[in-house]
Write a protein that holds these residues in place. Structure first.
Motif, PDB file in Angstrom:
ATOM      1  N   PHE A   1       0.831  -1.205   0.000  1.00  0.00           N
ATOM      2  CA  PHE A   1       0.000   0.000   0.000  1.00  0.00           C
ATOM      3  C   PHE A   1       0.870   1.262   0.000  1.00  0.00           C
ATOM      4  CE2 PHE A   1      -4.670  -0.600   0.856  1.00  0.00           C
ATOM      5  CZ  PHE A   1      -4.700  -1.942   0.500  1.00  0.00           C
ATOM      6  N   LEU A   2       1.972   1.234   0.756  1.00  0.00           N
ATOM      7  CA  LEU A   2       2.854   2.394   0.785  1.00  0.00           C
ATOM      8  C   LEU A   2       3.511   2.616  -0.573  1.00  0.00           C
ATOM      9  CD1 LEU A   2       4.241   4.648   2.380  1.00  0.00           C
ATOM     10  CD2 LEU A   2       5.952   2.980   3.137  1.00  0.00           C
ATOM     11  N   TYR A   3       3.974   1.537  -1.178  1.00  0.00           N
ATOM     12  CA  TYR A   3       4.604   1.662  -2.491  1.00  0.00           C
ATOM     13  C   TYR A   3       3.588   2.130  -3.532  1.00  0.00           C
ATOM     14  CZ  TYR A   3       8.027   0.644  -6.136  1.00  0.00           C
ATOM     15  OH  TYR A   3       8.939   0.762  -7.168  1.00  0.00           O
ATOM     16  N   GLY A   4       2.369   1.610  -3.430  1.00  0.00           N
ATOM     17  CA  GLY A   4       1.313   2.060  -4.337  1.00  0.00           C
ATOM     18  C   GLY A   4       1.040   3.543  -4.198  1.00  0.00           C
ATOM     19  N   TRP A   5       1.076   4.044  -2.954  1.00  0.00           N
ATOM     20  CA  TRP A   5       0.875   5.474  -2.736  1.00  0.00           C
ATOM     21  C   TRP A   5       1.990   6.275  -3.380  1.00  0.00           C
ATOM     22  CZ3 TRP A   5      -2.606   8.901  -1.931  1.00  0.00           C
ATOM     23  CH2 TRP A   5      -2.268  10.181  -1.483  1.00  0.00           C
ATOM     24  N   TYR A   6       3.222   5.765  -3.311  1.00  0.00           N
ATOM     25  CA  TYR A   6       4.346   6.450  -3.958  1.00  0.00           C
ATOM     26  C   TYR A   6       4.123   6.532  -5.469  1.00  0.00           C
ATOM     27  CZ  TYR A   6       7.092   5.963   0.356  1.00  0.00           C
ATOM     28  OH  TYR A   6       7.557   6.051   1.628  1.00  0.00           O
ATOM     29  N   LEU A   7       3.574   5.456  -6.041  1.00  0.00           N
ATOM     30  CA  LEU A   7       3.318   5.467  -7.488  1.00  0.00           C
ATOM     31  C   LEU A   7       2.239   6.491  -7.836  1.00  0.00           C
ATOM     32  CD1 LEU A   7       3.365   1.632  -8.311  1.00  0.00           C
ATOM     33  CD2 LEU A   7       5.178   3.323  -8.669  1.00  0.00           C
ATOM     34  N   ILE A   8       1.196   6.550  -7.002  1.00  0.00           N
ATOM     35  CA  ILE A   8       0.143   7.531  -7.233  1.00  0.00           C
ATOM     36  C   ILE A   8       0.698   8.950  -7.152  1.00  0.00           C
ATOM     37  CG2 ILE A   8      -1.991   8.509  -6.263  1.00  0.00           C
ATOM     38  CD1 ILE A   8      -2.737   5.661  -5.404  1.00  0.00           C
ATOM     39  N   ARG A   9       1.588   9.172  -6.192  1.00  0.00           N
ATOM     40  CA  ARG A   9       2.213  10.485  -6.015  1.00  0.00           C
ATOM     41  C   ARG A   9       3.340  10.748  -7.004  1.00  0.00           C
ATOM     42  NH1 ARG A   9       0.381  14.284  -2.108  1.00  0.00           N
ATOM     43  NH2 ARG A   9       2.542  14.941  -2.059  1.00  0.00           N
ATOM     44  N   ARG A  10       3.656   9.736  -7.826  1.00  0.00           N
ATOM     45  CA  ARG A  10       4.717   9.829  -8.829  1.00  0.00           C
ATOM     46  C   ARG A  10       6.067  10.180  -8.197  1.00  0.00           C
ATOM     47  NH1 ARG A  10       1.694  12.837 -13.992  1.00  0.00           N
ATOM     48  NH2 ARG A  10       0.047  11.250 -14.219  1.00  0.00           N
ATOM     49  N   ARG A  11       6.316   9.510  -7.102  1.00  0.00           N
ATOM     50  CA  ARG A  11       7.614   9.684  -6.447  1.00  0.00           C
ATOM     51  C   ARG A  11       8.699   9.041  -7.313  1.00  0.00           C
ATOM     52  NH1 ARG A  11       8.807   9.279  -0.755  1.00  0.00           N
ATOM     53  NH2 ARG A  11       7.313  10.444   0.476  1.00  0.00           N
ATOM     54  N   PRO A  12       9.863   9.655  -7.453  1.00  0.00           N
ATOM     55  CA  PRO A  12      10.973   8.995  -8.144  1.00  0.00           C
ATOM     56  C   PRO A  12      11.402   7.749  -7.373  1.00  0.00           C
ATOM     57  CG  PRO A  12      11.701  11.029  -7.075  1.00  0.00           C
ATOM     58  CD  PRO A  12      10.215  11.019  -7.012  1.00  0.00           C
ATOM     59  N   ARG A  13      11.977   6.791  -8.067  1.00  0.00           N
ATOM     60  CA  ARG A  13      12.324   5.507  -7.469  1.00  0.00           C
ATOM     61  C   ARG A  13      13.178   5.653  -6.211  1.00  0.00           C
ATOM     62  NH1 ARG A  13      12.172   0.464  -9.621  1.00  0.00           N
ATOM     63  NH2 ARG A  13      11.775   1.354 -11.679  1.00  0.00           N
ATOM     64  N   ARG A  14      14.103   6.593  -6.219  1.00  0.00           N
ATOM     65  CA  ARG A  14      15.029   6.746  -5.092  1.00  0.00           C
ATOM     66  C   ARG A  14      14.331   7.224  -3.816  1.00  0.00           C
ATOM     67  NH1 ARG A  14      15.621  11.030  -8.475  1.00  0.00           N
ATOM     68  NH2 ARG A  14      15.370  13.113  -7.553  1.00  0.00           N
ATOM     69  N   GLN A  15      13.085   7.707  -3.944  1.00  0.00           N
ATOM     70  CA  GLN A  15      12.347   8.185  -2.781  1.00  0.00           C
ATOM     71  C   GLN A  15      11.278   7.189  -2.304  1.00  0.00           C
ATOM     72  OE1 GLN A  15      10.689  12.079  -3.434  1.00  0.00           O
ATOM     73  NE2 GLN A  15      12.665  13.033  -3.846  1.00  0.00           N
ATOM     74  N   ARG A  16      11.271   5.996  -2.856  1.00  0.00           N
ATOM     75  CA  ARG A  16      10.245   5.013  -2.491  1.00  0.00           C
ATOM     76  C   ARG A  16      10.721   4.161  -1.314  1.00  0.00           C
ATOM     77  NH1 ARG A  16       8.875   3.258  -8.777  1.00  0.00           N
ATOM     78  NH2 ARG A  16       8.368   5.377  -9.487  1.00  0.00           N
ATOM     79  N   ASN A  17      10.872   4.804  -0.196  1.00  0.00           N
ATOM     80  CA  ASN A  17      11.363   4.181   1.026  1.00  0.00           C
ATOM     81  C   ASN A  17      10.222   3.484   1.753  1.00  0.00           C
ATOM     82  OD1 ASN A  17      12.462   3.668   3.618  1.00  0.00           O
ATOM     83  ND2 ASN A  17      11.984   5.760   4.267  1.00  0.00           N
ATOM     84  N   VAL A  18      10.340   2.159   1.957  1.00  0.00           N
ATOM     85  CA  VAL A  18       9.242   1.381   2.546  1.00  0.00           C
ATOM     86  C   VAL A  18       9.601   0.808   3.924  1.00  0.00           C
ATOM     87  CG1 VAL A  18       8.207   0.792   0.324  1.00  0.00           C
ATOM     88  CG2 VAL A  18       9.984  -0.697   1.290  1.00  0.00           C
ATOM     89  N   VAL A  19      10.616   1.363   4.573  1.00  0.00           N
ATOM     90  CA  VAL A  19      11.016   0.880   5.896  1.00  0.00           C
ATOM     91  C   VAL A  19       9.849   0.940   6.882  1.00  0.00           C
ATOM     92  CG1 VAL A  19      12.381   1.496   7.939  1.00  0.00           C
ATOM     93  CG2 VAL A  19      13.492   1.259   5.725  1.00  0.00           C
ATOM     94  N   SER A  20       9.064   2.005   6.827  1.00  0.00           N
ATOM     95  CA  SER A  20       7.955   2.134   7.777  1.00  0.00           C
ATOM     96  C   SER A  20       6.914   1.045   7.559  1.00  0.00           C
ATOM     97  CB  SER A  20       7.311   3.519   7.671  1.00  0.00           C
ATOM     98  OG  SER A  20       6.867   3.783   6.348  1.00  0.00           O
ATOM     99  N   GLY A  21       6.718   0.601   6.323  1.00  0.00           N
ATOM    100  CA  GLY A  21       5.795  -0.497   6.064  1.00  0.00           C
ATOM    101  C   GLY A  21       6.287  -1.789   6.680  1.00  0.00           C
ATOM    102  N   ALA A  22       7.585  -2.062   6.545  1.00  0.00           N
ATOM    103  CA  ALA A  22       8.162  -3.263   7.127  1.00  0.00           C
ATOM    104  C   ALA A  22       8.093  -3.224   8.647  1.00  0.00           C
ATOM    105  CB  ALA A  22       9.612  -3.423   6.666  1.00  0.00           C
ATOM    106  N   ALA A  23       8.283  -2.042   9.234  1.00  0.00           N
ATOM    107  CA  ALA A  23       8.273  -1.899  10.692  1.00  0.00           C
ATOM    108  C   ALA A  23       6.881  -2.080  11.285  1.00  0.00           C
ATOM    109  CB  ALA A  23       8.830  -0.528  11.084  1.00  0.00           C
ATOM    110  N   GLU A  24       5.864  -2.127  10.440  1.00  0.00           N
ATOM    111  CA  GLU A  24       4.485  -2.302  10.893  1.00  0.00           C
ATOM    112  C   GLU A  24       4.107  -3.780  10.991  1.00  0.00           C
ATOM    113  OE1 GLU A  24       0.434  -0.489  11.483  1.00  0.00           O
ATOM    114  OE2 GLU A  24       2.480  -0.432  12.208  1.00  0.00           O
ATOM    115  N   ALA A  25       5.068  -4.680  10.713  1.00  0.00           N
ATOM    116  CA  ALA A  25       4.779  -6.106  10.600  1.00  0.00           C
ATOM    117  C   ALA A  25       4.816  -6.834  11.936  1.00  0.00           C
ATOM    118  CB  ALA A  25       5.771  -6.750   9.641  1.00  0.00           C
TER     119      ALA A  25
END
Length: 338
Positions: free
Chosen positions: A239-263
């Motif tokens: 979901f976080l990565y999908g939000w980055y795609l919607i926001r058209r974030r450049p690849r280098r800014q697609r940091n998903v550490v917070s998603g992993a920390a929610e596990a």
């Protein structure tokens, strides 16, 4: 002796080592932490106060122009974790012949996979993420408690959304945020607190864990912990990565550490099966086994989630995604964490 240097060579060592020490002491010598005074206050009961102080220091490091980013991240990973947990729990209830999966009951699955350990999230995002990752805790705290489990099981209206709990998390962050933006000297004064406080709240977090709960629940409880890390973790990341795609974030800014920390599974999720049984007596028959399974998931995820975060962090770093650089690019003039 170079104790600190040795601990820091372990990925996430400032969090993991004190947490495991606290859990070991609580498992084998629990009375040692119950002697009262400063000892019990600091090493057994001090987690919430120390996390509050940490959040205050962290809030002071968020520039006003960055305030919206933690909210976006928090909303995305919250929805991802909830979607994963509810989907798996309801699928087991609807599709499995006896309504269970290898002994796992749906109420335990949903309770474990939709609640997250906020203290662990804070510590891991502090170690491997940036201020916008840690700040997402102000949103994910909404999943604290039985509400979403009750909704998923069809008894919505018998519980209240824990808005007061959300406010309680927000206050120290907002207080630090206001002071840090009013006075640069205050921001600099509070900055060391982010790193300094980690082992101090990690130990009492561990002291709430008893490794014996894994034995009580058996393989199904361990399986639930593994499922929580893998399925809800990747759900939050997706979901976080999908939000980055919607926001058209450049690849280098697609940091998903917070998603992993929610596990992870929150410690207070252990009380959710009882709350569900209170709301709907039909669940009284499975409340005890569900409670043991959720408790085992709490312990299992406390051990596995840091490993999961480290793996995701290393994977994205190998692809040129650095949380510190993300912060610097999102917040021009921001320093990120050292």
């Amino acid at each position: 002796m170079r104790i600190l240097a040795t601990v820091e060579r372990i990925p996430g060592g400032l969090m993991i080592v004190p947490l495991l020490l606290g859990a070991s002491l609580n498992t084998f010598f629990p009375e040692a932490l119950e002697i009262g005074g400063f000892t019990t206050a600091l090493f057994k009961e001090g987690a919430l106060a120390l996390i509050g102080a940490f959040l205050f220091c962290m809030g002071a490091q968020i520039p006003a122009r960055a305030a919206g980013v933690p909210l976006e991240k928090g909303a995305a990973i919250l929805l991802g974790k909830l979607a994963a947990g509810v989907a798996v729990g309801l699928a087991v209830a609807a599709l499995m012949p006896d309504g269970t999966l290898l002994g796992l009951v749906p109420v335990a699955i949903i309770a474990a996979m939709t609640n997250s350990n906020g203290g662990l999230f804070v510590a891991l995002t502090e170690e491997f993420g940036n201020e916008t990752d840690t700040g997402a805790v102000s949103v994910i705290s909404i999943n604290d408690g039985p509400f979403f489990t009750l909704v998923a099981l069809g008894v919505a209206g018998l519980a209240d959304i824990p808005l007061l709990a959300l406010v309680a998390v927000l206050v120290p962050i907002l207080a630090g945020f206001v002071l840090g933006n009013l006075d640069e000297d205050i921001r600099n004064f509070l900055k060391p607190g982010q790193r300094l406080l980690i082992p101090f709240f990690a130990f009492p977090l561990g002291a709430s864990i008893d490794f014996g709960t894994i034995l009580t629940a058996g393989p199904p409880g361990i399986l639930l912990g593994v499922m929580t890390v893998v399925i809800s973790g990747f759900g939050a990341i997706a979901f976080l990565y999908g939000w980055y795609l919607i926001r058209r974030r450049p690849r280098r800014q697609r940091n998903v550490v917070s998603g992993a920390a929610e596990a992870s599974t929150a410690g207070n999720a252990v009380a959710t099966p009882a709350a569900v049984a209170l709301a709907d007596p039909a669940y009284e028959a499975v409340a005890e086994v569900a409670t043991a399974q959720v408790a085992a998931s709490t312990v299992t995820t406390a051990i596995l989630t840091p490993v999961f975060v480290i793996l995701i962090y290393r994977w994205q770093m190998s692809r040129g995604v650095d949380p510190r650089k993300e912060f610097e690019e999102l917040i021009p003039g921001g320093s990120g964490r050292p």
